[in-house]
Design a protein around this motif. Structure first.
Motif, PDB file in Angstrom:
ATOM      1  N   ASP A 160       0.833  -1.195   0.000  1.00 32.63           N
ATOM      2  CA  ASP A 160       0.000   0.000   0.000  1.00 32.63           C
ATOM      3  C   ASP A 160       0.876   1.258   0.000  1.00 32.63           C
ATOM      4  OD1 ASP A 160      -2.138   1.768   0.225  1.00 32.63           O
ATOM      5  OD2 ASP A 160      -2.266   1.536   2.398  1.00 32.63           O
ATOM      6  N   VAL A 161       1.875   1.275   0.864  1.00 32.51           N
ATOM      7  CA  VAL A 161       2.793   2.427   0.926  1.00 32.51           C
ATOM      8  C   VAL A 161       3.542   2.582  -0.394  1.00 32.51           C
ATOM      9  CG1 VAL A 161       4.860   3.332   2.043  1.00 32.51           C
ATOM     10  CG2 VAL A 161       3.045   2.299   3.431  1.00 32.51           C
ATOM     11  N   TRP A 162       4.003   1.457  -0.960  1.00 33.82           N
ATOM     12  CA  TRP A 162       4.736   1.492  -2.226  1.00 33.82           C
ATOM     13  C   TRP A 162       3.885   2.098  -3.345  1.00 33.82           C
ATOM     14  CZ3 TRP A 162       3.634  -1.413  -6.757  1.00 33.82           C
ATOM     15  CH2 TRP A 162       4.586  -1.277  -7.775  1.00 33.82           C
ATOM     16  N   ALA A 163       2.630   1.662  -3.451  1.00 36.78           N
ATOM     17  CA  ALA A 163       1.755   2.173  -4.503  1.00 36.78           C
ATOM     18  C   ALA A 163       1.551   3.676  -4.363  1.00 36.78           C
ATOM     19  CB  ALA A 163       0.416   1.442  -4.462  1.00 36.78           C
ATOM     20  N   ARG A 164       1.365   4.156  -3.150  1.00 35.05           N
ATOM     21  CA  ARG A 164       1.122   5.585  -2.945  1.00 35.05           C
ATOM     22  C   ARG A 164       2.370   6.411  -3.264  1.00 35.05           C
ATOM     23  NH1 ARG A 164      -3.146   7.688   0.076  1.00 35.05           N
ATOM     24  NH2 ARG A 164      -4.875   6.243   0.143  1.00 35.05           N
ATOM     25  N   ARG A 165       3.546   5.886  -2.906  1.00 34.07           N
ATOM     26  CA  ARG A 165       4.778   6.623  -3.197  1.00 34.07           C
ATOM     27  C   ARG A 165       5.028   6.738  -4.696  1.00 34.07           C
ATOM     28  NH1 ARG A 165       9.279   4.745   1.379  1.00 34.07           N
ATOM     29  NH2 ARG A 165       8.224   5.749   3.145  1.00 34.07           N
ATOM     30  N   ASN A 166       4.530   5.786  -5.470  1.00 37.39           N
ATOM     31  CA  ASN A 166       4.711   5.831  -6.914  1.00 37.39           C
ATOM     32  C   ASN A 166       4.025   7.027  -7.553  1.00 37.39           C
ATOM     33  OD1 ASN A 166       5.971   3.434  -8.675  1.00 37.39           O
ATOM     34  ND2 ASN A 166       5.337   2.622  -6.676  1.00 37.39           N
ATOM     35  N   PHE A 167       3.042   7.608  -6.867  1.00 34.67           N
ATOM     36  CA  PHE A 167       2.295   8.718  -7.453  1.00 34.67           C
ATOM     37  C   PHE A 167       2.558  10.038  -6.737  1.00 34.67           C
ATOM     38  CE2 PHE A 167       0.229   4.922  -8.890  1.00 34.67           C
ATOM     39  CZ  PHE A 167       0.031   5.198 -10.231  1.00 34.67           C
ATOM     40  N   SER A 168       3.681  10.104  -6.081  1.00 38.09           N
ATOM     41  CA  SER A 168       4.099  11.361  -5.460  1.00 38.09           C
ATOM     42  C   SER A 168       4.693  12.283  -6.530  1.00 38.09           C
ATOM     43  CB  SER A 168       5.145  11.080  -4.375  1.00 38.09           C
ATOM     44  OG  SER A 168       5.842  12.251  -4.033  1.00 38.09           O
ATOM     45  N   GLY A 169       4.265  13.550  -6.529  1.00 37.37           N
ATOM     46  CA  GLY A 169       4.791  14.505  -7.496  1.00 37.37           C
ATOM     47  C   GLY A 169       6.298  14.668  -7.388  1.00 37.37           C
ATOM     48  N   SER A 170       6.837  14.638  -6.162  1.00 34.78           N
ATOM     49  CA  SER A 170       8.277  14.797  -5.981  1.00 34.78           C
ATOM     50  C   SER A 170       9.056  13.626  -6.563  1.00 34.78           C
ATOM     51  CB  SER A 170       8.607  14.944  -4.487  1.00 34.78           C
ATOM     52  OG  SER A 170       8.144  13.822  -3.756  1.00 34.78           O
ATOM     53  N   VAL A 171       8.430  12.450  -6.611  1.00 34.95           N
ATOM     54  CA  VAL A 171       9.074  11.286  -7.229  1.00 34.95           C
ATOM     55  C   VAL A 171       9.045  11.405  -8.749  1.00 34.95           C
ATOM     56  CG1 VAL A 171       8.868   8.793  -7.582  1.00 34.95           C
ATOM     57  CG2 VAL A 171       8.662   9.738  -5.280  1.00 34.95           C
ATOM     58  N   TRP A 172       7.897  11.804  -9.293  1.00 34.28           N
ATOM     59  CA  TRP A 172       7.759  11.895 -10.753  1.00 34.28           C
ATOM     60  C   TRP A 172       8.629  12.989 -11.357  1.00 34.28           C
ATOM     61  CZ3 TRP A 172       5.284   9.289 -14.649  1.00 34.28           C
ATOM     62  CH2 TRP A 172       4.485   8.204 -14.265  1.00 34.28           C
ATOM     63  N   PHE A 173       8.658  14.148 -10.731  1.00 33.46           N
ATOM     64  CA  PHE A 173       9.338  15.292 -11.333  1.00 33.46           C
ATOM     65  C   PHE A 173      10.807  15.395 -10.938  1.00 33.46           C
ATOM     66  CE2 PHE A 173       4.848  16.768 -11.451  1.00 33.46           C
ATOM     67  CZ  PHE A 173       4.743  16.889 -12.832  1.00 33.46           C
ATOM     68  N   PHE A 174      11.199  14.675  -9.874  1.00 33.94           N
ATOM     69  CA  PHE A 174      12.604  14.709  -9.454  1.00 33.94           C
ATOM     70  C   PHE A 174      13.101  13.287  -9.193  1.00 33.94           C
ATOM     71  CE2 PHE A 174      10.563  18.658  -8.047  1.00 33.94           C
ATOM     72  CZ  PHE A 174      11.345  19.593  -8.728  1.00 33.94           C
ATOM     73  N   PRO A 175      13.237  12.474 -10.264  1.00 28.18           N
ATOM     74  CA  PRO A 175      13.683  11.085 -10.090  1.00 28.18           C
ATOM     75  C   PRO A 175      15.198  11.007  -9.884  1.00 28.18           C
ATOM     76  CG  PRO A 175      13.296  11.533 -12.412  1.00 28.18           C
ATOM     77  CD  PRO A 175      12.910  12.792 -11.674  1.00 28.18           C
ATOM     78  N   ILE A 176      15.630  11.510  -8.747  1.00 26.70           N
ATOM     79  CA  ILE A 176      17.062  11.569  -8.433  1.00 26.70           C
ATOM     80  C   ILE A 176      17.376  10.543  -7.358  1.00 26.70           C
ATOM     81  CG2 ILE A 176      18.922  13.050  -7.590  1.00 26.70           C
ATOM     82  CD1 ILE A 176      17.190  15.466  -8.489  1.00 26.70           C
ATOM     83  N   ASN A 177      18.275   9.630  -7.686  1.00 25.44           N
ATOM     84  CA  ASN A 177      18.596   8.542  -6.766  1.00 25.44           C
ATOM     85  C   ASN A 177      19.743   8.940  -5.840  1.00 25.44           C
ATOM     86  OD1 ASN A 177      18.629   6.084  -5.495  1.00 25.44           O
ATOM     87  ND2 ASN A 177      19.594   4.975  -7.177  1.00 25.44           N
ATOM     88  N   LEU A 178      19.435   9.852  -4.929  1.00 24.02           N
ATOM     89  CA  LEU A 178      20.407  10.299  -3.937  1.00 24.02           C
ATOM     90  C   LEU A 178      19.805  10.087  -2.548  1.00 24.02           C
ATOM     91  CD1 LEU A 178      21.658  13.661  -5.508  1.00 24.02           C
ATOM     92  CD2 LEU A 178      22.898  11.476  -5.404  1.00 24.02           C
ATOM     93  N   PRO A 179      20.627   9.723  -1.553  1.00 22.60           N
ATOM     94  CA  PRO A 179      20.107   9.498  -0.201  1.00 22.60           C
ATOM     95  C   PRO A 179      19.272  10.679   0.285  1.00 22.60           C
ATOM     96  CG  PRO A 179      22.382   8.788  -0.335  1.00 22.60           C
ATOM     97  CD  PRO A 179      22.086   9.472  -1.640  1.00 22.60           C
ATOM     98  N   GLY A 180      18.107  10.362   0.830  1.00 21.40           N
ATOM     99  CA  GLY A 180      17.216  11.389   1.339  1.00 21.40           C
ATOM    100  C   GLY A 180      16.172  11.853   0.348  1.00 21.40           C
ATOM    101  N   ALA A 181      16.406  11.632  -0.958  1.00 20.29           N
ATOM    102  CA  ALA A 181      15.445  12.055  -1.977  1.00 20.29           C
ATOM    103  C   ALA A 181      14.236  11.111  -1.986  1.00 20.29           C
ATOM    104  CB  ALA A 181      16.111  12.073  -3.350  1.00 20.29           C
TER     105      ALA A 181
END
Length: 476
Positions: A187-208
């Motif tokens: 459930d948490v995984w599915a919701r995180r997939n639709f976060s605007g910050s994830v979609w617009f800033f797909p940066i694989n850095l710690p804390g992002a």
């Protein structure tokens, strides 16, 4: 009357008024991300049944996106899986990442792989198998609903609790430990997939946020793999779907790999949890806002059930309940649109020729609101189902064609049982003045929850004044 438009290096012939590029396209893409239903409704009203969004001046998307509305387009696109392949709506993730693996279930597969995996998945969702889940669903629904009390509640959260409990038990096992933990992680995984910050800033850095999503996907994969290993050691006598899939073999005696099992478990959970939770929420809302229909349904439940949970045989004796659910999924479909990608060059669709990779959006929501199919489409009228018999491309709450949802029968059983239990026990009244807006994360749900007052069911039903986007979708 036609112009040439370039997208991804290919030439497309389009009617001039129906192609948007550059800044105009960028505005619609942003609108679609924020409110896909509002965007699609506006494009359809202003520009007709076939609208194309071309590439913008820079960045993504580089492919043409086409909105195709109506049963004939639905048939052409959803009915031909050879020409139109599925695309994913979850974040892709880096190559060889857990994010990529857990998002790759039946809804992402195409061709022979889809056919083979669908054959393996179907048995636990056949009619006889679904009937076998009846008593478990009753027990779990009564357990969760029995914990509700009178007063103000977020009914959307309550419905999610019901379907989370049922989906986790049926898919992963009745023991609440492993099954419930994995269900919450998904459930948490599915919701995180639709976060605007994830979609617009797909940066694989710690804390992002994107980095946290990828790490969470790794945890989900580990947990499901551990459960698979536990089930492989002892599947004898188990009836949960995961155990059945572990033992399943196709015509050539091939089973699923662990990676395939993880992907299928993820997709099946999301399909059986989120869609039913949304449908339960919208159905209770619609009934609360239509006291006469609610009274008629209560009479049917009283006459057939007399306060008890329905037996397997009694489910077929509740025709109004069935019509209510069908009408709810028509007017507020749990999944409002589906995306396909052209898998060939030069596919004709109306006045448009699609090149390979063109994305096509078929809207269940818009189809269900076409007045030529459903007169007064914004009116909640369950008895319309006494006279109409739409085709699968005119009514498609579970999609249509060869890729229609395998769990439709299971979902309908959960909906009937859960509603029969809760509607006999409680009277639901929407909080006066509540704002009912929509949000779409594959499924359509109320953005701010569903605030309602629950009381013992004294049959004194009354509607409430509400605000928000609900008035664009339903005539209240």
């Amino acid at each position: 009357m036609q112009i040439a438009a370039l997208a991804a290096g290919r030439e497309y012939l389009l009617m001039k008024k129906n192609v948007l590029t550059g800044a105009l396209a960028a505005r619609e893409y942003i609108h679609f991300f924020r409110d896909p239903i509002g965007c699609m409704r506006e494009l359809h009203q202003k520009r007709g049944s076939l609208v194309a969004l071309g590439p913008i001046a820079f960045g993504e998307p580089t492919k043409l996106h086409v909105l195709a509305v109506g049963p004939e387009f639905n048939r052409q696109i959803l009915g031909d899986s050879a020409k139109f392949r599925t695309t994913g709506q979850f974040i892709h993730g880096p190559p060889n990442s857990a994010q990529r693996r857990i998002r790759f279930g039946l809804t992402r597969m195409n061709g022979s792989q889809h056919k083979q995996q669908r054959q393996l998945i179907l048995p636990p969702f056949h009619k006889k198998a679904v009937a076998g889940y009846h008593q478990l669903i009753v027990e779990l629904a009564e357990e969760v609903i029995g914990g509700w009390g009178p007063g103000r509640r977020d009914v959307y959260a309550d419905m999610r609790a019901v379907t989370l409990r049922i989906a986790s038990a049926v898919l992963f096992g009745h023991e609440p430990g492993d099954a419930y933990r994995i269900a919450h992680l998904l459930d948490v995984w599915a919701r995180r997939n639709f976060s605007g910050s994830v979609w617009f800033f797909p940066i694989n850095l710690p804390g992002a946020p994107y980095h946290r999503l990828l790490k969470h996907a790794e945890r989900v994969e580990r947990e499901i793999l551990a459960l698979i290993e536990k089930r492989r050691r002892d599947c004898s006598g188990r009836t949960d779907v995961l155990s059945i899939l572990i033992q399943a073999r196709d015509d050539e005696n091939r089973g699923m790999t662990d990676t395939e099992l993880v992907g299928q478990a993820t997709i099946l959970f999301g399909a059986s949890f989120e869609t039913t939770a949304s449908t339960l929420t919208w159905t209770v809302f619609l009934l609360a806002q239509h006291p006469t229909i609610m009274g008629q349904l209560t009479d049917e439940l009283d006459r057939v059930l007399g306060g008890d949970a329905p037996t397997r045989e009694q489910l077929s004796e509740l025709p109004l309940l069935e019509r209510v659910i069908k009408e709810s999924m028509r007017i507020l479909p749990p999944v409002p649109f589906t995306i396909r990608a052209a898998d060939e060059d030069a596919i004709p669709i109306g006045p448009l020729t699609l090149g390979h990779g063109t994305r096509v959006i078929c809207s269940h929501f818009l189809t269900h609101h076409l007045p030529e199919i459903y007169p007064e489409p914004e009116v909640f009228r369950p008895d319309r189902w006494l006279k109409i018999d739409p085709t699968q491309y005119e009514y498609l709450p579970f999609s249509a064609g060869p890729r229609a949802c395998v769990g439709a029968m299971f979902a309908f059983q959960v909906l009937k049982i859960s509603l029969a239990i809760m509607l006999q026990k409680f009277r639901f009244t929407v909080v006066s003045g509540a704002r009912i807006d929509r949000v779409v994360r594959i499924t359509m749900s109320p953005r701010h929850g569903m605030p309602m007052l629950l009381t013992e069911n004294d049959r004194r039903y009354q509607s409430s004044e509400v605000r928000g986007q609900i008035h664009e979708m339903v005539k209240l």
